[in-house]
Write a protein that holds these residues in place. Sequence first.
Motif, PDB file in Angstrom:
ATOM      1  N   GLN A   1       0.814  -1.215   0.000  1.00 49.17           N
ATOM      2  CA  GLN A   1       0.000   0.000   0.000  1.00 49.17           C
ATOM      3  C   GLN A   1       0.850   1.267   0.000  1.00 49.17           C
ATOM      4  OE1 GLN A   1      -2.370  -0.776   3.476  1.00 49.17           O
ATOM      5  NE2 GLN A   1      -3.846  -2.053   2.361  1.00 49.17           N
ATOM      6  N   GLY A   2       2.070   1.196   0.535  1.00 49.51           N
ATOM      7  CA  GLY A   2       2.939   2.359   0.588  1.00 49.51           C
ATOM      8  C   GLY A   2       3.958   2.436  -0.531  1.00 49.51           C
ATOM      9  N   SER A   3       3.910   1.521  -1.482  1.00 49.80           N
ATOM     10  CA  SER A   3       4.909   1.477  -2.550  1.00 49.80           C
ATOM     11  C   SER A   3       4.519   2.383  -3.708  1.00 49.80           C
ATOM     12  CB  SER A   3       5.080   0.042  -3.054  1.00 49.80           C
ATOM     13  OG  SER A   3       3.871  -0.417  -3.645  1.00 49.80           O
ATOM     14  N   ASN A   4       5.521   2.732  -4.535  1.00 48.57           N
ATOM     15  CA  ASN A   4       5.261   3.481  -5.762  1.00 48.57           C
ATOM     16  C   ASN A   4       4.806   2.568  -6.887  1.00 48.57           C
ATOM     17  OD1 ASN A   4       8.200   4.951  -4.673  1.00 48.57           O
ATOM     18  ND2 ASN A   4       6.294   6.114  -4.698  1.00 48.57           N
ATOM     19  N   VAL A   5       5.353   1.366  -6.913  1.00 52.77           N
ATOM     20  CA  VAL A   5       5.012   0.377  -7.936  1.00 52.77           C
ATOM     21  C   VAL A   5       4.769  -0.958  -7.235  1.00 52.77           C
ATOM     22  CG1 VAL A   5       5.722  -0.777 -10.060  1.00 52.77           C
ATOM     23  CG2 VAL A   5       6.506   1.547  -9.597  1.00 52.77           C
ATOM     24  N   ALA A   6       3.660  -1.614  -7.559  1.00 50.95           N
ATOM     25  CA  ALA A   6       3.327  -2.921  -6.984  1.00 50.95           C
ATOM     26  C   ALA A   6       3.315  -3.959  -8.102  1.00 50.95           C
ATOM     27  CB  ALA A   6       1.983  -2.883  -6.285  1.00 50.95           C
ATOM     28  N   LEU A   7       4.079  -5.018  -7.907  1.00 54.66           N
ATOM     29  CA  LEU A   7       4.179  -6.093  -8.901  1.00 54.66           C
ATOM     30  C   LEU A   7       3.665  -7.385  -8.275  1.00 54.66           C
ATOM     31  CD1 LEU A   7       5.086  -7.187 -11.631  1.00 54.66           C
ATOM     32  CD2 LEU A   7       7.415  -7.353 -10.744  1.00 54.66           C
ATOM     33  N   CYS A   8       2.537  -7.850  -8.761  1.00 52.31           N
ATOM     34  CA  CYS A   8       1.901  -9.060  -8.226  1.00 52.31           C
ATOM     35  C   CYS A   8       2.392 -10.284  -9.004  1.00 52.31           C
ATOM     36  CB  CYS A   8       0.384  -8.938  -8.335  1.00 52.31           C
ATOM     37  SG  CYS A   8      -0.514 -10.376  -7.709  1.00 52.31           S
ATOM     38  N   VAL A   9       2.966 -11.241  -8.281  1.00 55.65           N
ATOM     39  CA  VAL A   9       3.476 -12.471  -8.895  1.00 55.65           C
ATOM     40  C   VAL A   9       2.487 -13.593  -8.607  1.00 55.65           C
ATOM     41  CG1 VAL A   9       5.385 -14.107  -9.014  1.00 55.65           C
ATOM     42  CG2 VAL A   9       5.844 -11.679  -8.584  1.00 55.65           C
ATOM     43  N   LEU A  10       2.021 -14.232  -9.666  1.00 56.93           N
ATOM     44  CA  LEU A  10       1.052 -15.327  -9.539  1.00 56.93           C
ATOM     45  C   LEU A  10       1.545 -16.539 -10.302  1.00 56.93           C
ATOM     46  CD1 LEU A  10      -2.166 -13.216 -10.252  1.00 56.93           C
ATOM     47  CD2 LEU A  10      -1.406 -14.016  -8.014  1.00 56.93           C
ATOM     48  N   SER A  11       1.128 -17.701  -9.854  1.00 55.84           N
ATOM     49  CA  SER A  11       1.434 -18.945 -10.567  1.00 55.84           C
ATOM     50  C   SER A  11       0.389 -19.144 -11.655  1.00 55.84           C
ATOM     51  CB  SER A  11       1.426 -20.132  -9.598  1.00 55.84           C
ATOM     52  OG  SER A  11       1.657 -21.337 -10.298  1.00 55.84           O
ATOM     53  N   LEU A  12       0.835 -19.129 -12.906  1.00 48.81           N
ATOM     54  CA  LEU A  12      -0.097 -19.182 -14.033  1.00 48.81           C
ATOM     55  C   LEU A  12      -0.981 -20.417 -13.979  1.00 48.81           C
ATOM     56  CD1 LEU A  12      -1.045 -17.926 -16.699  1.00 48.81           C
ATOM     57  CD2 LEU A  12       0.790 -19.162 -17.857  1.00 48.81           C
ATOM     58  N   SER A  13      -0.393 -21.545 -13.591  1.00 53.23           N
ATOM     59  CA  SER A  13      -1.163 -22.798 -13.575  1.00 53.23           C
ATOM     60  C   SER A  13      -2.261 -22.788 -12.530  1.00 53.23           C
ATOM     61  CB  SER A  13      -0.221 -23.978 -13.327  1.00 53.23           C
ATOM     62  OG  SER A  13       0.441 -23.832 -12.079  1.00 53.23           O
ATOM     63  N   GLU A  14      -2.149 -21.912 -11.517  1.00 56.02           N
ATOM     64  CA  GLU A  14      -3.141 -21.878 -10.436  1.00 56.02           C
ATOM     65  C   GLU A  14      -4.252 -20.861 -10.676  1.00 56.02           C
ATOM     66  OE1 GLU A  14      -1.155 -21.282  -6.750  1.00 56.02           O
ATOM     67  OE2 GLU A  14       0.062 -23.098  -6.918  1.00 56.02           O
ATOM     68  N   ILE A  15      -4.000 -19.861 -11.493  1.00 52.45           N
ATOM     69  CA  ILE A  15      -5.023 -18.819 -11.680  1.00 52.45           C
ATOM     70  C   ILE A  15      -5.694 -18.880 -13.055  1.00 52.45           C
ATOM     71  CG2 ILE A  15      -3.798 -17.268 -10.119  1.00 52.45           C
ATOM     72  CD1 ILE A  15      -3.361 -15.738 -13.067  1.00 52.45           C
ATOM     73  N   TYR A  16      -5.126 -19.661 -13.971  1.00 50.18           N
ATOM     74  CA  TYR A  16      -5.683 -19.707 -15.323  1.00 50.18           C
ATOM     75  C   TYR A  16      -6.459 -21.006 -15.517  1.00 50.18           C
ATOM     76  CZ  TYR A  16      -5.964 -19.731 -20.427  1.00 50.18           C
ATOM     77  OH  TYR A  16      -6.418 -19.779 -21.731  1.00 50.18           O
ATOM     78  N   ASP A  17      -7.724 -20.841 -15.911  1.00 55.72           N
ATOM     79  CA  ASP A  17      -8.600 -21.995 -16.167  1.00 55.72           C
ATOM     80  C   ASP A  17      -8.553 -22.302 -17.664  1.00 55.72           C
ATOM     81  OD1 ASP A  17     -10.647 -23.839 -16.522  1.00 55.72           O
ATOM     82  OD2 ASP A  17     -11.924 -22.912 -15.003  1.00 55.72           O
ATOM     83  N   THR A  18      -7.921 -23.418 -17.999  1.00 52.06           N
ATOM     84  CA  THR A  18      -7.737 -23.759 -19.416  1.00 52.06           C
ATOM     85  C   THR A  18      -9.053 -24.103 -20.103  1.00 52.06           C
ATOM     86  OG1 THR A  18      -7.277 -26.042 -18.758  1.00 52.06           O
ATOM     87  CG2 THR A  18      -5.386 -24.593 -19.055  1.00 52.06           C
ATOM     88  N   THR A  19     -10.053 -24.550 -19.352  1.00 51.94           N
ATOM     89  CA  THR A  19     -11.322 -24.939 -19.984  1.00 51.94           C
ATOM     90  C   THR A  19     -12.159 -23.722 -20.364  1.00 51.94           C
ATOM     91  OG1 THR A  19     -12.352 -25.119 -17.792  1.00 51.94           O
ATOM     92  CG2 THR A  19     -11.377 -27.115 -18.731  1.00 51.94           C
ATOM     93  N   THR A  20     -12.110 -22.693 -19.521  1.00 46.41           N
ATOM     94  CA  THR A  20     -12.906 -21.484 -19.799  1.00 46.41           C
ATOM     95  C   THR A  20     -12.050 -20.319 -20.287  1.00 46.41           C
ATOM     96  OG1 THR A  20     -12.704 -20.738 -17.494  1.00 46.41           O
ATOM     97  CG2 THR A  20     -14.590 -22.162 -18.048  1.00 46.41           C
ATOM     98  N   SER A  21     -10.732 -20.512 -20.287  1.00 51.61           N
ATOM     99  CA  SER A  21      -9.789 -19.451 -20.671  1.00 51.61           C
ATOM    100  C   SER A  21      -9.997 -18.174 -19.846  1.00 51.61           C
ATOM    101  CB  SER A  21      -9.920 -19.117 -22.166  1.00 51.61           C
ATOM    102  OG  SER A  21      -9.612 -20.250 -22.948  1.00 51.61           O
ATOM    103  N   SER A  22     -10.243 -18.370 -18.550  1.00 57.01           N
ATOM    104  CA  SER A  22     -10.475 -17.231 -17.656  1.00 57.01           C
ATOM    105  C   SER A  22      -9.400 -17.177 -16.580  1.00 57.01           C
ATOM    106  CB  SER A  22     -11.859 -17.334 -17.010  1.00 57.01           C
ATOM    107  OG  SER A  22     -11.975 -18.552 -16.283  1.00 57.01           O
ATOM    108  N   VAL A  23      -9.248 -15.986 -15.956  1.00 56.25           N
ATOM    109  CA  VAL A  23      -8.249 -15.762 -14.910  1.00 56.25           C
ATOM    110  C   VAL A  23      -8.972 -15.502 -13.596  1.00 56.25           C
ATOM    111  CG1 VAL A  23      -6.386 -14.255 -14.133  1.00 56.25           C
ATOM    112  CG2 VAL A  23      -6.597 -14.821 -16.558  1.00 56.25           C
ATOM    113  N   HIS A  24      -8.505 -16.162 -12.528  1.00 56.57           N
ATOM    114  CA  HIS A  24      -9.107 -16.021 -11.203  1.00 56.57           C
ATOM    115  C   HIS A  24      -8.048 -15.511 -10.219  1.00 56.57           C
ATOM    116  CE1 HIS A  24     -12.632 -18.222 -12.664  1.00 56.57           C
ATOM    117  NE2 HIS A  24     -11.784 -19.100 -13.194  1.00 56.57           N
ATOM    118  N   ILE A  25      -8.277 -14.313  -9.665  1.00 53.77           N
ATOM    119  CA  ILE A  25      -7.348 -13.727  -8.696  1.00 53.77           C
ATOM    120  C   ILE A  25      -7.660 -14.284  -7.318  1.00 53.77           C
ATOM    121  CG2 ILE A  25      -6.518 -11.576  -7.649  1.00 53.77           C
ATOM    122  CD1 ILE A  25      -5.835 -11.857 -10.586  1.00 53.77           C
ATOM    123  N   PRO A  26      -6.665 -14.794  -6.590  1.00 63.91           N
ATOM    124  CA  PRO A  26      -6.897 -15.308  -5.230  1.00 63.91           C
ATOM    125  C   PRO A  26      -7.524 -14.256  -4.328  1.00 63.91           C
ATOM    126  CG  PRO A  26      -4.702 -15.893  -5.992  1.00 63.91           C
ATOM    127  CD  PRO A  26      -5.255 -14.948  -6.995  1.00 63.91           C
TER     128      PRO A  26
END
Length: 514
Positions: free
Chosen positions: A347-372
């Motif tokens: 919250q106090g940073s100038n730039v925030a970079l969110c690192v996610l595991s692609l295999s865990e957030i991407y649904d290959t059947t619906t081609s959608s992205v789910h943020i934890p």
Amino acid sequence: MIRRNASRILTKFSIGNSLNVSSGRCSSSQTRFLHNDPNSDLVLSDVQKKTIYALSTPVGKAGVAVIRVSGPDALEVWKNVVKNNSKQLIEPEPWKMQRCKIVHPERNEALDDALAVFFKSPKSFTTEDVLELHIHSGRAIISSVLAALSALPFCRLAEPGEFTRRAFNGGRLDLTQVEGLKDLIEAETESQRRIALQAAGGASRAGFEHLRSEIIHCLAMVEALIDFGEGEDLEEGVFEEARTKAIQLNKAIRGHLEDGRRGEIIRSGLRLAIFGPPNAGKSSLLNFLAQREAAIVTSVPGTTRDILELSLDIGGLPLIVADTAGLRTTDDLVESIGIERARNMVQGSNVALCVLSLSEIYDTTTSSVHIPPSIKELITTETCFLLNKSDLLTTPPLEEQIRKALGQNAWIVSLESGQGTLEFLRAFEDMLKQRYDADGDQGASVPLVTHARHRAHLISASQFIDSFLQYPSEDIVLGAEELRYAAQSVGKIGGLIDVEDILDAVFRDFCIGK
């Protein structure tokens, strides 16, 4: 101000106590004392020693070290320590380097084979007579030459920043140039160097002086109206013209204030927070950016429990990169503290970079992205995304698909195999340069405000101008006073208004030889 008055009182006290009061005259030794005569038997206090010296280059073994001397007795230093072919060099040719021998003033012992250059006042950095001794940079040589200078009764070791302060007092620099010079010495990246060089060269000085002169011009119109009034002596509409000018000035000042603190951020460093769920590759990303094993990487979730910070140069921009604890729900007390710190860091940073595991957030059947859910509340429109572990998917999605869901600042990589990492780094650098206008183009604007002090004074000036605009023509005397305060606020940025505590704060962090 108190320090200056104390120095004046002490100087008068010392001189007064050395005079022959009964006769009303000075003895010959007292006369030498009053003129800082090097042959005087009396010991001068540090307050009375106006000539200073210091090593101006870093301590250590090198080809050349520079010792700088500045003050009214710099020429006397030359006469006492500089010799050539066993003969004393009485009158140096100003601004010309001369080969010589540095000798001890008392023992006449040769200390080093050197080069010396004399800068005659006022054409010197401090506007005083300045002598520079270019000697070999060995610890023993430097110590012996400094000891030789200390043997001269009219010289003393300079305080930190005293050379630059004398340049300020002599009108060579204003406070913005002094700050720029300090920032230039401490610059670690290209963008920091560029901004500091502009300030040291007088660009900031010219910008602030332009604002101040425009305020004074506006004040002059108001003062003329107070003294003469509209009619025979002044044309109609002077007050409205002053108001219009004040509105334009205030708009220009607010434009400098509404720059996203770009100058301050580049000078002190952008704060980049790497965050995301556990085991997504945050520490691996930090190691990739640092090009070394800076963080411990394991397959165990929760390995990083506290914030790990590194200072890096990415694309010429200074970044303070923070690797944070993985965000998740946990009963572990230590890990929960680290998670709370991670949230505050993001919250106090100038730039925030969110690192996610692609295999865990991407649904290959619906081609959608789910943020934890654990990180959703930290996501903003400015958040950048790095989708890691693309090598775990047989058919990873295209980046265009991901950007439709997460925005343009999203990249797919595999930190394990290196796939896509160089493309990510180039794109990330370009994004930072564009966001902070630091691409190095000649047409790019250089931020005028680079210190919190500048911002505070400009805010005050803007408020005073606002107050002026609130007054009707009947209260023009009160309005003129607001403009006067506005001019003083801008003047304080360059040091035109002598505020002792501000001067002390600016100069005390300089190295001794500067």
